[in-house]
Design an enzyme around this catalytic site. Structure first.
Site, PDB file in Angstrom:
ATOM      1  N   SER A 297       0.834  -1.203   0.000  1.00 58.04           N
ATOM      2  CA  SER A 297       0.000   0.000   0.000  1.00 58.04           C
ATOM      3  C   SER A 297       0.864   1.248   0.000  1.00 58.04           C
ATOM      4  O   SER A 297       1.861   1.322   0.728  1.00 58.04           O
ATOM      5  CB  SER A 297      -0.912   0.021   1.227  1.00 58.04           C
ATOM      6  OG  SER A 297      -1.544   1.279   1.369  1.00 58.04           O
TER       7      SER A 297
ATOM      8  N   TYR B   9      -3.766  -1.288   9.869  1.00 54.47           N
ATOM      9  CA  TYR B   9      -3.649  -1.663   8.460  1.00 54.47           C
ATOM     10  C   TYR B   9      -2.238  -1.415   7.941  1.00 54.47           C
ATOM     11  O   TYR B   9      -1.629  -2.288   7.314  1.00 54.47           O
ATOM     12  CB  TYR B   9      -4.666  -0.870   7.641  1.00 54.47           C
ATOM     13  CG  TYR B   9      -4.481  -1.007   6.142  1.00 54.47           C
ATOM     14  CD1 TYR B   9      -4.887  -2.161   5.490  1.00 54.47           C
ATOM     15  CD2 TYR B   9      -3.916   0.024   5.394  1.00 54.47           C
ATOM     16  CE1 TYR B   9      -4.719  -2.309   4.114  1.00 54.47           C
ATOM     17  CE2 TYR B   9      -3.748  -0.106   4.021  1.00 54.47           C
ATOM     18  CZ  TYR B   9      -4.149  -1.269   3.385  1.00 54.47           C
ATOM     19  OH  TYR B   9      -3.979  -1.402   2.031  1.00 54.47           O
TER      20      TYR B   9
END
Length: 252
Positions: free
Chosen positions: A128, A141
């Site tokens: 990410s 996350y």
């Protein structure tokens, strides 16, 4: 000879887009998903759709047995979470790591014996672009994705002597796969969002929505980056994917 790619998390989003891109390039594609009934990929005699839960060892073993020899593994399966550390249940943290990290490790362990035997192969881990900035409310996350990057870096050195490449692709925010729905639910008080963070969360959520109106990532950006990582031996070890991800990688 036709090469085979196995991609996890293909029912929607980046996984689906990547599967279509590999099909368009003439590859044999093993598209896996937890619920094959949700499959919306175009029909092709080079497409195999398999049920796969990356958190279940029996499911992984069954999928690998049906897939046959794998030239490229794309670890795309994962999910996101938006909440303060204080408001994130430990069970949710464990679930994030089980899918986003441990599932990827389990898939690598499943395909690596075959890749070592054939002295070739590529593993592409999807991380990410949120790792480029210390974004708030993404702590758990981002932790799972940071671990994915660390895993990739070390595995690349371990596996190079066997002719196996390991790369990581870092997508930006795509409107179709963003945290917006989850975020709004948490900010409005669902999902155990702490009351004390409400004002801060509202401001953060508004900033995220504003950012989504600027340069964003589209599925083709990610599919292109994953395909490059899989096929170009000279590509960088870390590839940002999408206009916003590229800008963040440059510190903009």
């Amino acid at each position: 000879m036709m090469k085979t790619v196995l991609i996890t998390g293909c029912s929607t989003g980046f996984g689906r887009d990547t599967a279509i891109h590999f099909l368009d390039q003439g590859w044999r594609v093993v598209a896996t998903m937890r619920n094959p009934a949700a499959n919306s990929l175009p029909m092709s005699d080079r497409l195999i759709v398999l049920q796969l839960d990356v958190t279940n060892a029996d499911s992984i073993a069954a999928a690998i047995a049906q897939a046959g020899p794998i030239d490229v593994l794309v670890n795309n399966a994962g999910f996101g979470w938006l909440n303060a550390v204080e408001g994130t249940p430990l069970d949710t943290v464990r679930a994030l790591f089980e899918t986003n990290l441990f599932g990827a490790i389990a898939m690598m362990q499943a395909v690596l014996p075959g890749m070592r035997e054939q002295r070739s192969g590529v593993i592409v881990n999807v991380s990410s672009s949120s790792l480029y900035k210390p974004l708030p409310l993404l702590s758990a996350y981002r932790a799972s994705k940071a671990a994915m990057n660390a895993l990739t870096e070390s595995a690349a050195h371990e596996l190079a002597p066997f002719g196996i490449r390991v790369r990581v692709v870092m997508p930006g925010m795509a409107p179709s796969t963003s945290f917006s729905g989850t975020a709004q639910g948490h900010v409005m008080g669902a999902g155990g969002f702490p009351e004390a963070y409400a004002d801060y969360a509202q401001a953060t959520f508004a900033a995220m929505m504003q950012a989504a109106n600027g340069p964003v990532t589209v599925g083709q950006d990610v599919a292109d980056a994953i395909f490059r990582a899989a096929t170009d031996a000279d590509c960088p070890a870390v590839l940002p994917a999408g206009a916003d991800a590229v800008a963040w990688a440059k510190g903009e």
